[in-house]
Design a protein around this motif. Sequence first.
Motif, PDB file in Angstrom:
ATOM      1  N   UNK A 206       8.783 -70.120  37.784  1.00  8.99           N
ATOM      2  CA  UNK A 206       8.217 -68.732  37.566  1.00  8.99           C
ATOM      3  C   UNK A 206       9.312 -67.899  37.420  1.00  8.99           C
ATOM      4  N   UNK A 207      10.191 -67.951  38.260  1.00  4.32           N
ATOM      5  CA  UNK A 207      11.348 -66.925  38.269  1.00  4.32           C
ATOM      6  C   UNK A 207      12.196 -66.976  37.119  1.00  4.32           C
ATOM      7  N   UNK A 208      12.365 -68.422  36.520  1.00  3.27           N
ATOM      8  CA  UNK A 208      13.019 -68.732  35.586  1.00  3.27           C
ATOM      9  C   UNK A 208      12.622 -67.920  34.184  1.00  3.27           C
ATOM     10  N   UNK A 209      11.204 -68.224  34.383  1.00  5.53           N
ATOM     11  CA  UNK A 209      10.373 -67.239  33.161  1.00  5.53           C
ATOM     12  C   UNK A 209      10.581 -65.982  33.101  1.00  5.53           C
ATOM     13  N   UNK A 210      10.472 -65.374  34.238  1.00  7.51           N
ATOM     14  CA  UNK A 210      10.724 -63.927  34.672  1.00  7.51           C
ATOM     15  C   UNK A 210      12.112 -63.530  34.349  1.00  7.51           C
ATOM     16  N   UNK A 211      13.084 -64.177  34.358  1.00  3.31           N
ATOM     17  CA  UNK A 211      14.397 -63.900  34.082  1.00  3.31           C
ATOM     18  C   UNK A 211      14.869 -63.586  32.680  1.00  3.31           C
ATOM     19  N   UNK A 212      13.879 -64.208  31.787  1.00  7.41           N
ATOM     20  CA  UNK A 212      14.097 -63.889  30.399  1.00  7.41           C
ATOM     21  C   UNK A 212      13.378 -62.220  30.127  1.00  7.41           C
ATOM     22  N   UNK A 213      12.596 -61.918  30.713  1.00  4.77           N
ATOM     23  CA  UNK A 213      11.941 -60.653  30.461  1.00  4.77           C
ATOM     24  C   UNK A 213      13.127 -59.660  31.312  1.00  4.77           C
ATOM     25  N   UNK A 214      13.392 -59.944  32.513  1.00  4.68           N
ATOM     26  CA  UNK A 214      14.575 -59.175  33.354  1.00  4.68           C
ATOM     27  C   UNK A 214      15.723 -58.930  32.256  1.00  4.68           C
ATOM     28  N   UNK A 215      16.104 -60.045  31.856  1.00  5.96           N
ATOM     29  CA  UNK A 215      17.507 -59.770  31.051  1.00  5.96           C
ATOM     30  C   UNK A 215      17.360 -58.553  29.839  1.00  5.96           C
ATOM     31  N   UNK A 216      16.290 -58.212  29.575  1.00  3.63           N
ATOM     32  CA  UNK A 216      15.844 -57.054  28.417  1.00  3.63           C
ATOM     33  C   UNK A 216      15.501 -55.827  29.376  1.00  3.63           C
ATOM     34  N   UNK A 217      15.606 -55.677  30.437  1.00  3.20           N
ATOM     35  CA  UNK A 217      15.372 -54.546  31.357  1.00  3.20           C
ATOM     36  C   UNK A 217      16.645 -53.969  31.905  1.00  3.20           C
ATOM     37  N   UNK A 218      16.988 -52.814  31.434  1.00  3.08           N
ATOM     38  CA  UNK A 218      18.220 -52.113  32.235  1.00  3.08           C
ATOM     39  C   UNK A 218      18.166 -52.214  33.670  1.00  3.08           C
ATOM     40  N   UNK A 219      17.079 -52.071  34.324  1.00  2.83           N
ATOM     41  CA  UNK A 219      16.857 -52.159  35.672  1.00  2.83           C
ATOM     42  C   UNK A 219      15.733 -52.865  36.083  1.00  2.83           C
TER      43      UNK A 219
END
Length: 372
Positions: A206-219
Motif C-alpha cells: 500500500x505504501x508503494x502505491x501511495x508513493x506514486x501519488x506522493x511523488x506528485x505532491x510538493x508536500x
Amino acid sequence: MPPHELMPIGVFARRSGLTSSALRFYDDCGLLAPAEVDPDSGYRYYSAEQMPRATVLRRLREIGMPLTAVEAVLDAAPGDAARLIDEHVARLHEDAVAARRKAVVIKSSLSDVPGLPIAALKGPVLADAVEQVLTATARDPRMPVLGGLCVEAAPEAITLTATDRYWLSTRTLVPAESAAATPAAATWTATTPAATTWAGTVDGDELRTAAAEARRSPLVRVEATPYGIWLRMAAGREDQYCRLLGEEYPDHRSMLASLPAVTTRVTIAKDLLLRALEGHSGEHIALRIDEHGMYTLTTGDERAGHRIPATVTGQALGISFAQTTLYPAVSTAVGPDVLLDLRGADQPATIRSADRGDLTTLAMPIKPAPAT
C-alpha cells in the motif's frame, strides 16, 4: 451412446464435485448440457468425456468467476482462456486491496482517537525513500511483517527501515517543516505540534502505491491513526491511506547497535561494481579485497576473477555474497561512488554512498562456495 456408458446425474455429480442441483442449473444456463435426457422421465445422463469440462467449470466457480466469464473461458483456446483467468484474478486482487483499505479507513473513523500529526515531508523525497527502502522487503507467509516498512518518527527526523533478515535497508528523512508551520487544516493546526515520537509498521504494497501519488505532491503531511497512516497530499491530489501491520517488527536497532568495528573499507565506482556483478553468471559472488583493489571471483580461484579499481584501507579480506543480496544493495545506493564497510567474512557489511545521501544498506555475507 449406449445407456451403460452414461452416468446418472447423481454419479456424475459425485465424480465431478458438483451437486446435482448445480448440474441442473448449468444445464439451464447452457454451460454443461447432459449427454442424453430420458424423454419419458426427463432424467439427465452424462458421459465420461464431459468430466474435464465439469471439473474446469467447478474450479472456475470456486475462484468466484461469474457465469459469463466462465462460459468465455470454457469456449476459448488455451492461451485466451489463461489470459481471461489472469484478468479475473487481477480484478479479485484489486477488489480485495480496495476493500481492505476501505475497511481500515472505516475502523479508523469508528475510533474516538484523533489523527496524530507525525511530520511534513517533501513528496518526491518521501517517494524516493520509500521505493529505495522497500527493495529490502520480503513476501513470507510465516512473517507477513517482513513485507512492511518500519516507520520511526521523532521531531528531528523520520527513519524508514525494511529487512528480509538477510539484508536491511534504512534511510532517515528530515522533515520539510514542523506541524506548527503548516497551514491550518484538519488535525494540523498552528497549535498542534508534531508527535514527539511514534513508530509503526506500514503495509509495503500500500505504501508503494501511495508513493506514486506522493511523488506528485510538493508536500506530504504524515498523520498516524490507530490502524494506519494518512499521507495528506497538497491541494488537488488525493490523500492516501496505508494500513498498519499488527505483528512486532524485528529488533533491528539492537542488531545495528551491536555491529563490530569496521576492519576494511572500500571505496569503488558504483557503475564499475554493477557491471562486474551483471557480468557474473553465478548465484554467489566472492570478493577478495587487498591493497591493490577489489577482485570479483567465481569460485574463489583468482584466475577466474575480475579486477575492479578501488581505494582500500584496513585489512585484506575475502567475503562472499548472494547476488540477490549484493546487487540490489549496490544498485539503490545514491551517488557515483559506493562505500563498503566490512567487518569480516561472517559479519554484516554496510553499503552506502561514499559522498552523499543517507541511504544505508546492511547485507549479510554467505559462506564462500567451495573451489572446483
